[in-house]
Design a protein around this motif. Structure first.
Motif, mmCIF file in Angstrom:
data_model
loop_
_atom_site.group_PDB
_atom_site.id
_atom_site.type_symbol
_atom_site.label_atom_id
_atom_site.label_comp_id
_atom_site.label_asym_id
_atom_site.label_seq_id
_atom_site.Cartn_x
_atom_site.Cartn_y
_atom_site.Cartn_z
ATOM 1 N N ALA A 142 0.851 -1.193 0.000
ATOM 2 C CA ALA A 142 0.000 0.000 0.000
ATOM 3 C C ALA A 142 0.880 1.234 0.000
ATOM 4 C CB ALA A 142 -0.921 0.003 1.214
ATOM 5 N N GLY A 143 0.297 2.345 -0.414
ATOM 6 C CA GLY A 143 1.017 3.616 -0.401
ATOM 7 C C GLY A 143 2.167 3.628 -1.392
ATOM 8 N N ALA A 144 3.263 4.267 -0.998
ATOM 9 C CA ALA A 144 4.410 4.437 -1.884
ATOM 10 C C ALA A 144 5.013 3.097 -2.314
ATOM 11 C CB ALA A 144 5.472 5.302 -1.213
ATOM 12 N N SER A 145 5.008 2.092 -1.433
ATOM 13 C CA SER A 145 5.566 0.794 -1.820
ATOM 14 C C SER A 145 4.695 0.139 -2.896
ATOM 15 C CB SER A 145 5.742 -0.122 -0.612
ATOM 16 O OG SER A 145 4.511 -0.439 -0.025
ATOM 17 N N PHE A 146 3.370 0.307 -2.796
ATOM 18 C CA PHE A 146 2.496 -0.194 -3.855
ATOM 19 C C PHE A 146 2.784 0.543 -5.160
ATOM 20 C CE2 PHE A 146 -1.136 0.136 -6.642
ATOM 21 C CZ PHE A 146 -1.505 -1.181 -6.795
ATOM 22 N N ASP A 147 2.881 1.865 -5.083
ATOM 23 C CA ASP A 147 3.106 2.665 -6.295
ATOM 24 C C ASP A 147 4.332 2.175 -7.052
ATOM 25 O OD1 ASP A 147 0.928 4.200 -5.498
ATOM 26 O OD2 ASP A 147 2.167 5.829 -4.700
ATOM 27 N N ARG A 148 5.441 1.984 -6.330
ATOM 28 C CA ARG A 148 6.674 1.528 -6.980
ATOM 29 C C ARG A 148 6.524 0.111 -7.535
ATOM 30 N NH1 ARG A 148 8.628 4.498 -2.754
ATOM 31 N NH2 ARG A 148 8.866 2.686 -1.416
ATOM 32 N N ALA A 149 5.953 -0.782 -6.742
ATOM 33 C CA ALA A 149 5.786 -2.172 -7.189
ATOM 34 C C ALA A 149 4.844 -2.250 -8.389
ATOM 35 C CB ALA A 149 5.267 -3.031 -6.031
ATOM 36 N N PHE A 150 3.799 -1.451 -8.373
ATOM 37 C CA PHE A 150 2.834 -1.433 -9.474
ATOM 38 C C PHE A 150 3.510 -0.972 -10.763
ATOM 39 C CE2 PHE A 150 -0.252 0.960 -12.040
ATOM 40 C CZ PHE A 150 -1.187 -0.032 -12.294
ATOM 41 N N VAL A 151 4.246 0.125 -10.708
ATOM 42 C CA VAL A 151 4.891 0.653 -11.914
ATOM 43 C C VAL A 151 5.950 -0.327 -12.414
ATOM 44 C CG1 VAL A 151 6.267 2.546 -12.874
ATOM 45 C CG2 VAL A 151 4.326 3.039 -11.361
ATOM 46 N N LYS A 152 6.703 -0.951 -11.500
ATOM 47 C CA LYS A 152 7.678 -1.966 -11.928
ATOM 48 C C LYS A 152 6.979 -3.131 -12.632
ATOM 49 C CE LYS A 152 11.151 -1.020 -8.399
ATOM 50 N NZ LYS A 152 11.796 -1.527 -7.163
ATOM 51 N N ALA A 153 5.846 -3.572 -12.090
ATOM 52 C CA ALA A 153 5.093 -4.661 -12.716
ATOM 53 C C ALA A 153 4.593 -4.243 -14.097
ATOM 54 C CB ALA A 153 3.932 -5.079 -11.827
ATOM 55 N N MET A 154 4.147 -3.005 -14.210
ATOM 56 C CA MET A 154 3.670 -2.502 -15.504
ATOM 57 C C MET A 154 4.810 -2.485 -16.527
ATOM 58 S SD MET A 154 0.426 -1.859 -15.275
ATOM 59 C CE MET A 154 0.071 -0.708 -16.576
ATOM 60 N N ILE A 155 5.994 -2.091 -16.111
ATOM 61 C CA ILE A 155 7.146 -2.068 -17.017
ATOM 62 C C ILE A 155 7.449 -3.484 -17.499
ATOM 63 C CG2 ILE A 155 9.651 -1.691 -17.155
ATOM 64 C CD1 ILE A 155 9.181 0.772 -15.271
ATOM 65 N N GLU A 156 7.468 -4.441 -16.578
ATOM 66 C CA GLU A 156 7.730 -5.830 -16.959
ATOM 67 C C GLU A 156 6.668 -6.351 -17.922
ATOM 68 O OE1 GLU A 156 10.437 -7.794 -16.407
ATOM 69 O OE2 GLU A 156 11.243 -5.893 -15.686
ATOM 70 N N HIS A 157 5.411 -6.030 -17.634
ATOM 71 C CA HIS A 157 4.329 -6.452 -18.529
ATOM 72 C C HIS A 157 4.518 -5.859 -19.915
ATOM 73 C CE1 HIS A 157 0.856 -8.866 -17.280
ATOM 74 N NE2 HIS A 157 1.245 -8.607 -16.052
ATOM 75 N N ARG A 158 4.842 -4.592 -19.987
ATOM 76 C CA ARG A 158 5.025 -3.941 -21.292
ATOM 77 C C ARG A 158 6.176 -4.568 -22.057
ATOM 78 N NH1 ARG A 158 0.012 -2.415 -21.576
ATOM 79 N NH2 ARG A 158 -0.531 -0.760 -20.128
ATOM 80 N N HIS A 159 7.270 -4.893 -21.350
ATOM 81 C CA HIS A 159 8.378 -5.583 -22.022
ATOM 82 C C HIS A 159 7.913 -6.932 -22.567
ATOM 83 C CE1 HIS A 159 11.767 -2.932 -21.510
ATOM 84 N NE2 HIS A 159 11.537 -2.810 -20.208
#
Length: 172
Positions: A112-129
């Motif tokens: 949750a919070g900032a840790s979620f934000d970072r993990a979410f964006v990292k997951a999105m980057i991996e998905h896009r790759h």
């Protein structure tokens, strides 16, 4: 950009595999984006999640249309009428590039919070790759002209999204 829901003309197993893979990939993006409203603290991340859910739902509709048009199942597990089993075994955990494992999904759900934000964006980057890799495979091995054209556009769009996501991650 709206994707066509029909892909007339000849197709091969690579086209079917790509479409089935896109369903699994897009479905997971919808799922992880659905986690953001209760967990994200950054407005840009919340907006990204909302846009992603809308965009991925439209992609799902298009790809499902292709498979219906070809009379093929939405996943290789539904009858093996074309396409390949991308799970590597009979389990339900997709082992394709960019997809989150059950363990990683669990970690994201617990954040949750900032840790979620970072993990979410990292997951999105991996998905896009992963989507870029899938699109390149389709362009190389597919037969259907409509699907190959969409894969080409998808690869370019995903490369742009990776750049934007990388910038967003640096701000978080």
């Amino acid at each position: 950009m709206a994707m066509p829901t029909k892909a007339p003309g000849a197709f091969n197993d690579a086209d079917v595999t790509y479409a089935q893979g896109m369903i699994a990939h897009c479905s997971q993006l919808v799922e992880i984006s659905g986690l953001a409203p209760g967990r994200a603290s950054n407005g840009d991340v919340q907006d990204l999640a909302s846009r992603t859910r809308t965009d991925e739902a439209a992609e799902l509709a298009a790809v499902r249309g292709w498979l219906r048009n070809w009379n093929r199942p939405e996943s290789a597990d539904e009858g093996g009428m074309g396409g390949m089993d991308m799970s590597g075994d009979s389990g339900s955990d997709m082992e394709m590039s960019g997809s989150m494992s059950d363990a990683d999904m669990g970690k994201l759900k617990a954040a949750a919070g900032a840790s979620f934000d970072r993990a979410f964006v990292k997951a999105m980057i991996e998905h896009r790759h992963g989507e870029i890799e899938m699109a390149r495979d389709e362009k190389k091995n597919g037969r259907n002209a409509t699907v190959k054209q969409q894969a080409d556009m998808m690869a370019t769009m995903q490369e742009d999204k990776v750049e934007s996501l990388t910038l967003l991650l640096a701000k978080l």
